[in-house]
Scaffold this motif. Structure first.
Motif, PDB file in Angstrom:
ATOM      1  N   ARG B 103       0.824  -1.200   0.000  1.00 32.31           N
ATOM      2  CA  ARG B 103       0.000   0.000   0.000  1.00 32.31           C
ATOM      3  C   ARG B 103       0.864   1.258   0.000  1.00 32.31           C
ATOM      4  NH1 ARG B 103      -2.716   2.403   4.370  1.00 32.31           N
ATOM      5  NH2 ARG B 103      -4.369   3.802   3.677  1.00 32.31           N
ATOM      6  N   SER B 104       1.878   1.287   0.869  1.00 33.67           N
ATOM      7  CA  SER B 104       2.705   2.494   0.903  1.00 33.67           C
ATOM      8  C   SER B 104       3.595   2.567  -0.329  1.00 33.67           C
ATOM      9  CB  SER B 104       3.533   2.559   2.187  1.00 33.67           C
ATOM     10  OG  SER B 104       3.832   1.288   2.657  1.00 33.67           O
ATOM     11  N   PHE B 105       3.944   1.380  -0.857  1.00 34.71           N
ATOM     12  CA  PHE B 105       4.708   1.354  -2.093  1.00 34.71           C
ATOM     13  C   PHE B 105       3.886   1.982  -3.228  1.00 34.71           C
ATOM     14  CE2 PHE B 105       5.825  -0.910  -6.042  1.00 34.71           C
ATOM     15  CZ  PHE B 105       7.142  -0.512  -6.144  1.00 34.71           C
ATOM     16  N   SER B 106       2.588   1.625  -3.269  1.00 36.12           N
ATOM     17  CA  SER B 106       1.725   2.179  -4.311  1.00 36.12           C
ATOM     18  C   SER B 106       1.625   3.688  -4.177  1.00 36.12           C
ATOM     19  CB  SER B 106       0.315   1.593  -4.212  1.00 36.12           C
ATOM     20  OG  SER B 106       0.370   0.209  -4.115  1.00 36.12           O
ATOM     21  N   PHE B 107       1.534   4.162  -2.929  1.00 37.73           N
ATOM     22  CA  PHE B 107       1.431   5.605  -2.736  1.00 37.73           C
ATOM     23  C   PHE B 107       2.692   6.300  -3.259  1.00 37.73           C
ATOM     24  CE2 PHE B 107       2.146   9.482  -0.289  1.00 37.73           C
ATOM     25  CZ  PHE B 107       1.025  10.179  -0.690  1.00 37.73           C
ATOM     26  N   GLY B 108       3.844   5.688  -2.964  1.00 36.79           N
ATOM     27  CA  GLY B 108       5.095   6.234  -3.459  1.00 36.79           C
ATOM     28  C   GLY B 108       5.104   6.299  -4.980  1.00 36.79           C
ATOM     29  N   LEU B 109       4.596   5.212  -5.565  1.00 38.16           N
ATOM     30  CA  LEU B 109       4.565   5.125  -7.023  1.00 38.16           C
ATOM     31  C   LEU B 109       3.706   6.239  -7.621  1.00 38.16           C
ATOM     32  CD1 LEU B 109       6.066   2.935  -8.488  1.00 38.16           C
ATOM     33  CD2 LEU B 109       3.899   1.748  -8.842  1.00 38.16           C
ATOM     34  N   ILE B 110       2.555   6.492  -6.959  1.00 39.06           N
ATOM     35  CA  ILE B 110       1.643   7.504  -7.490  1.00 39.06           C
ATOM     36  C   ILE B 110       2.265   8.897  -7.403  1.00 39.06           C
ATOM     37  CG2 ILE B 110      -0.566   8.665  -7.085  1.00 39.06           C
ATOM     38  CD1 ILE B 110      -1.649   5.924  -6.172  1.00 39.06           C
ATOM     39  N   SER B 111       2.955   9.168  -6.294  1.00 42.84           N
ATOM     40  CA  SER B 111       3.434  10.539  -6.123  1.00 42.84           C
ATOM     41  C   SER B 111       4.856  10.756  -6.630  1.00 42.84           C
ATOM     42  CB  SER B 111       3.317  10.950  -4.652  1.00 42.84           C
ATOM     43  OG  SER B 111       3.685   9.889  -3.832  1.00 42.84           O
ATOM     44  N   LEU B 112       5.498   9.683  -7.087  1.00 43.94           N
ATOM     45  CA  LEU B 112       6.873   9.808  -7.561  1.00 43.94           C
ATOM     46  C   LEU B 112       7.050  10.871  -8.657  1.00 43.94           C
ATOM     47  CD1 LEU B 112       9.599   8.533  -6.933  1.00 43.94           C
ATOM     48  CD2 LEU B 112       9.264   7.030  -8.887  1.00 43.94           C
ATOM     49  N   PRO B 113       6.161  10.913  -9.655  1.00 41.86           N
ATOM     50  CA  PRO B 113       6.347  11.898 -10.733  1.00 41.86           C
ATOM     51  C   PRO B 113       6.471  13.329 -10.216  1.00 41.86           C
ATOM     52  CG  PRO B 113       4.633  10.347 -11.320  1.00 41.86           C
ATOM     53  CD  PRO B 113       5.006  10.044  -9.902  1.00 41.86           C
ATOM     54  N   LEU B 114       5.961  13.602  -9.009  1.00 39.85           N
ATOM     55  CA  LEU B 114       6.078  14.954  -8.466  1.00 39.85           C
ATOM     56  C   LEU B 114       7.525  15.270  -8.120  1.00 39.85           C
ATOM     57  CD1 LEU B 114       3.020  15.068  -6.032  1.00 39.85           C
ATOM     58  CD2 LEU B 114       3.231  16.107  -8.288  1.00 39.85           C
ATOM     59  N   MET B 115       8.316  14.221  -7.867  1.00 39.98           N
ATOM     60  CA  MET B 115       9.676  14.445  -7.383  1.00 39.98           C
ATOM     61  C   MET B 115      10.740  14.241  -8.453  1.00 39.98           C
ATOM     62  SD  MET B 115       9.193  12.709  -3.708  1.00 39.98           S
ATOM     63  CE  MET B 115       7.598  12.016  -4.027  1.00 39.98           C
ATOM     64  N   VAL B 116      10.394  13.461  -9.479  1.00 43.10           N
ATOM     65  CA  VAL B 116      11.379  13.228 -10.542  1.00 43.10           C
ATOM     66  C   VAL B 116      11.512  14.505 -11.371  1.00 43.10           C
ATOM     67  CG1 VAL B 116      11.853  11.900 -12.619  1.00 43.10           C
ATOM     68  CG2 VAL B 116      10.821  10.787 -10.638  1.00 43.10           C
ATOM     69  N   PRO B 117      12.743  14.938 -11.672  1.00 42.42           N
ATOM     70  CA  PRO B 117      12.918  16.138 -12.500  1.00 42.42           C
ATOM     71  C   PRO B 117      12.200  15.941 -13.826  1.00 42.42           C
ATOM     72  CG  PRO B 117      15.006  15.432 -11.583  1.00 42.42           C
ATOM     73  CD  PRO B 117      14.021  14.385 -11.220  1.00 42.42           C
ATOM     74  N   GLU B 118      11.507  16.979 -14.255  1.00 34.76           N
ATOM     75  CA  GLU B 118      10.649  16.827 -15.427  1.00 34.76           C
ATOM     76  C   GLU B 118      11.469  16.456 -16.666  1.00 34.76           C
ATOM     77  OE1 GLU B 118       8.069  20.140 -16.089  1.00 34.76           O
ATOM     78  OE2 GLU B 118       7.003  19.053 -17.653  1.00 34.76           O
ATOM     79  N   ILE B 119      12.668  16.993 -16.741  1.00 39.42           N
ATOM     80  CA  ILE B 119      13.482  16.715 -17.919  1.00 39.42           C
ATOM     81  C   ILE B 119      13.817  15.226 -18.015  1.00 39.42           C
ATOM     82  CG2 ILE B 119      15.649  17.294 -16.702  1.00 39.42           C
ATOM     83  CD1 ILE B 119      15.000  18.057 -20.372  1.00 39.42           C
ATOM     84  N   VAL B 120      13.998  14.604 -16.843  1.00 39.89           N
ATOM     85  CA  VAL B 120      14.287  13.168 -16.822  1.00 39.89           C
ATOM     86  C   VAL B 120      13.084  12.404 -17.347  1.00 39.89           C
ATOM     87  CG1 VAL B 120      14.839  11.201 -15.350  1.00 39.89           C
ATOM     88  CG2 VAL B 120      15.883  13.432 -14.895  1.00 39.89           C
ATOM     89  N   THR B 121      11.904  12.762 -16.836  1.00 37.32           N
ATOM     90  CA  THR B 121      10.684  12.114 -17.308  1.00 37.32           C
ATOM     91  C   THR B 121      10.543  12.313 -18.818  1.00 37.32           C
ATOM     92  OG1 THR B 121       9.720  12.760 -15.208  1.00 37.32           O
ATOM     93  CG2 THR B 121       8.214  11.889 -16.858  1.00 37.32           C
ATOM     94  N   ALA B 122      10.829  13.517 -19.263  1.00 39.67           N
ATOM     95  CA  ALA B 122      10.668  13.832 -20.676  1.00 39.67           C
ATOM     96  C   ALA B 122      11.563  12.943 -21.538  1.00 39.67           C
ATOM     97  CB  ALA B 122      10.991  15.305 -20.916  1.00 39.67           C
ATOM     98  N   VAL B 123      12.835  12.882 -21.188  1.00 43.30           N
ATOM     99  CA  VAL B 123      13.775  12.062 -21.955  1.00 43.30           C
ATOM    100  C   VAL B 123      13.356  10.598 -21.904  1.00 43.30           C
ATOM    101  CG1 VAL B 123      16.154  11.246 -22.073  1.00 43.30           C
ATOM    102  CG2 VAL B 123      15.681  13.664 -21.619  1.00 43.30           C
ATOM    103  N   ALA B 124      13.024  10.131 -20.699  1.00 42.54           N
ATOM    104  CA  ALA B 124      12.655   8.730 -20.536  1.00 42.54           C
ATOM    105  C   ALA B 124      11.424   8.401 -21.367  1.00 42.54           C
ATOM    106  CB  ALA B 124      12.391   8.433 -19.059  1.00 42.54           C
ATOM    107  N   THR B 125      10.438   9.302 -21.339  1.00 39.51           N
ATOM    108  CA  THR B 125       9.212   9.047 -22.092  1.00 39.51           C
ATOM    109  C   THR B 125       9.515   8.968 -23.590  1.00 39.51           C
ATOM    110  OG1 THR B 125       8.077  10.349 -20.417  1.00 39.51           O
ATOM    111  CG2 THR B 125       6.815   9.791 -22.363  1.00 39.51           C
ATOM    112  N   LEU B 126      10.339   9.898 -24.029  1.00 40.27           N
ATOM    113  CA  LEU B 126      10.690   9.889 -25.455  1.00 40.27           C
ATOM    114  C   LEU B 126      11.390   8.581 -25.835  1.00 40.27           C
ATOM    115  CD1 LEU B 126      10.785  11.340 -28.138  1.00 40.27           C
ATOM    116  CD2 LEU B 126      12.998  12.321 -27.468  1.00 40.27           C
ATOM    117  N   ILE B 127      12.352   8.182 -25.003  1.00 42.28           N
ATOM    118  CA  ILE B 127      13.074   6.935 -25.277  1.00 42.28           C
ATOM    119  C   ILE B 127      12.101   5.756 -25.297  1.00 42.28           C
ATOM    120  CG2 ILE B 127      14.772   5.300 -24.328  1.00 42.28           C
ATOM    121  CD1 ILE B 127      16.305   7.773 -23.297  1.00 42.28           C
TER     122      ILE B 127
END
Ligand code: ATP
Ligand code: MG
Lengths: 359, 276
Positions: B103-127
């Motif tokens: 349960r707490s793992f799921s919560f972490g998973l849901i809120s993780l995108p708030l903490m990951v630098p957006e540029i990292v998400t952007a590059v990763a998504t593109l890849i």
């Protein structure tokens, strides 16, 4: 009413409920009769709400069975049990007006909008809330909310109504008025009420029968009179009203009568609770059944160690020679001799006023 | 207990505060003011006019901006709607399904995108998209937006749901409602303010996003932020100030609405002060 056996509405059969390794209910067995006003009485945390939630279906039981008119219901979800609850916090739906709240159960049972509305009107009439039918719960007083919760639970005409301390949020005066109302409604509707309270006065005045619970264990079942006059054990004797617990040595029990030796050496024979045994034990004697006499004629003797004047009567504490304190409640009537502090005095009570408890 | 030192007594406190506020808001205020400038220069004041607003709607680049705006609004509406539905389901599972493993793992998973630098998400998504051979375009933008909108929709919804005691749903089930009816007829209406708030927040987050969008948008597809960026690269014209001011207004409106929606119905409780 209590002597009329009738059908068994709810049969709680050796129910145990554990949360992890905490036992909230330990092997509770109770048979609640049809049309009965049955009360579960016990101190806070003893498991009253847990038992109600097991009956309503919000908790799975660990062991045992719960039967409703003969059918085991332990595997049914709450919405399949013909039982309704008046919650401790009322739980009125905040976004629905009073009528909608009352109609909720009826609509879920498949009644038409019109039929449900008509029935809601009837029930609101029964609890005298007709003029508040269009209000939201937040616009009602505590007492009115309590009556909506009652109406909502009564509307589907359940076989059994569960009430979890429905009066605890009301002030004293309102509580007394609603008590009478509840009793009246129970008699008018003929629905079996299982009422939970930790208030002994509430239990004694309203119920056909009472089950006293402590620490998840059933202590005693009986009418108000049974429980007050013939308590089985120390917990019940002490929890219901005030009592004196007198240390005695029991020589033997014959035919429900115990022969015992009182502190000071006098012999005394009185009724014994079923299950009481020989050896060391306790007698329960209510303060109002203790009378004062000359030391020579007393079953017990001691000195007056405290006097509390209460108007209509007096509270007298007598310290026995072995240090035990016995309380007597003396009527303040014309001929009564008022004892003085420090006076040596005798105490008497009839055999019928004392009871040997299960230890 | 010692009195807390009064922060306002520190020397220079006022000056620092003013400087911070100035740095935060001065650019916005200047852009808003100069959007009404009746001069083709972005620095010289030439009187008040609406000519750059006219330019945005009817000028040379109007078509480009219009297409970008439609893309932005469509994507924001679709992404916010989908993210809100997913966030509502996630909140229900997290807060109403009892304790479950992870349960707490799921919560972490849901809120993780708030903490990951957006540029990292952007590059990763593109890849990721190119790895699975996914054609970039409107759809890829939409999928990326749904993903990063979920936590923004989730937070107000979960906050609201946490404030609703489960005794209401129990009362509903006690009154013969199935679990689904208890959810739809009781929990959902009580959660509406949180859901509206979550939707509006997700909408504005999607509308404003630049970095991720820029990475995954593919050639020829523009949203308003990428269109503005494209225009700025060719030199800042005052019409950019007008369009930025419009976007700012939309943002402020939505954030305000979201705030009030979240507070709506907070005092609509039927609990007496009884103990539980
Ligand atoms: N979900 C739970 N998990 C663990 N323990 C629980 C749970 N629910 C209740 N208990 C425990 O079970 C015991 C009985 O609780 P219950 O709510 O039935 O008491 P009660 O008799 O209704 O008390 P009150 O008069 O205060 O309402 C308490 O000790 C409580 O802490
Ligand atoms: Mg309780």
């Amino acid at each position: 009413m209590a002597e009329d056996q009738g059908d068994i509405a709810v049969d709680i059969d050796h129910v145990t409920k554990r949360y992890g390794d905490f036992t909230a209910l330990a092997d509770v067995s109770l048979a609640i009769r049809s049309n009965e006003f049955f009360t579960l009485l016990g101190p806070s945390g003893c498991g009253k709400t847990t038992l109600l939630r097991c009956i309503a279906g919000f908790e799975d039981i660990t062991l045992g069975a719960i039967r409703l008119y003969g059918d085991n219901i332990v595997d049914l979800p709450p919405n399949k049990r013909p039982v309704n609850t008046v919650f401790q916090q009322y739980a009125l739906f905040p976004h629905m007006d009073v009528t909608r709240n009352v109609m909720f159960g009826l609509l879920r049972l498949g009644q038409s909008e019109a039929a449900a509305r008509k029935r809601a009107g009837e029930v609101l009439d029964l609890v005298q809330l007709t003029q508040f039918a269009d209000r939201l719960p937040a616009q009602l007083s505590g007492g009115q909310q309590q009556r909506v919760a009652l109406a909502r639970a009564l509307a589907p005409n359940p076989k059994v109504l569960l009430l979890d301390e429905p009066l605890s949020a009301l002030d004293l005066k309102l509580r007394q008025a609603v008590r009478l109302e509840l009793q009246q409604i129970q008699q008018e509707t003929g629905i079996t009420f299982i009422f939970v309270t930790h208030d002994q006065e509430e239990a004694l005045t309203m119920s056909d029968r009472i089950a006293v619970i402590s620490d998840g264990r059933l202590q005693q079942i009986g009418t108000a009179r049974d429980i007050y006059e013939e308590p089985d054990n120390k917990f019940v004797a002490d929890f219901i009203g005030e009592t004196n617990l007198i240390d005695v040595t029991v020589a033997g029990i014959d035919n429900g009568q115990a022969t015992c030796t009182l502190p000071g050496g006098n012999h005394f024979t009185c009724p014994a609770a079923q299950g009481a045994h020989s050896g060391r034990g306790h007698l329960s004697v209510r303060p109002e059944r203790v009378s004062l006499s000359d030391p020579a004629q007393g079953l017990l003797t001691g000195t007056v160690s405290r006097l509390i004047y209460l108007g209509t009567d007096m509270h007298v504490d007598i310290t026995l020679t072995d240090g035990e304190v016995v309380t007597a409640r003396v009527q303040n009537s014309a001929g009564t001799r008022i004892p003085a502090m420090g006076e040596t005095i005798g105490l008497n009570f009839e055999a019928g006023a004392a009871r040997l408890l299960i230890d | 207990m010692a009195r807390k030192p009064d922060l306002r007594r520190f020397p220079g406190f006022l000056a620092v505060t003013l400087l911070c506020l100035f740095l935060l808001y001065a650019p916005l205020v200047i852009v808003a003011i100069y959007s009404f400038n009746d001069s083709p220069s972005i620095t010289l004041w030439g009187g008040v006019s609406l000519r750059w607003y006219e330019d945005v709607f009817w000028g040379l680049e109007a078509d480009k901006f219009k297409r970008a705006a439609i893309n932005s609004l469509t994507i924001a509406a679709a992404a916010a709607t989908t993210a809100t539905v997913i966030a509502t389901m996630a909140a229900t599972a997290m807060l109403r399904a009892g304790q479950f493993r992870g349960r707490s793992f799921s919560f972490g998973l849901i809120s993780l995108p708030l903490m990951v630098p957006e540029i990292v998400t952007a590059v990763a998504t593109l890849i990721f998209f190119s790895a699975i051979g996914f054609q970039t375009g409107i759809l890829s933008i939409l999928i990326a937006h749904i993903v990063f909108c979920i936590p923004f929709a989730y937070l107000p919804i979960a906050a609201r749901m946490e404030g609703i005691e489960d005794v209401y749903e129990q009362a509903a089930q006690d009154l013969y409602a199935t679990k689904w009816q208890a959810f739809r007829l009781i929990l959902l209406p009580l959660m509406t303010p949180g859901i509206v708030s979550g939707f509006l927040l997700a909408f504005i987050i999607s509308l404003d996003d630049f970095i991720i969008t820029n990475f995954v948008k593919g050639a020829g597809v523009e949203t308003l932020p990428t269109a503005i960026f494209g225009a700025v690269k060719q030199g800042i014209k005052p019409n950019i100030m007008a369009i930025s001011t419009l976007l700012l207004m939309v943002s402020i409106t939505f954030v305000t609405l979201s705030y009030f929606a979240g507070r709506m119905g907070q005092n609509r409780k039927s609990n007496p002060t009884g103990e539980t």
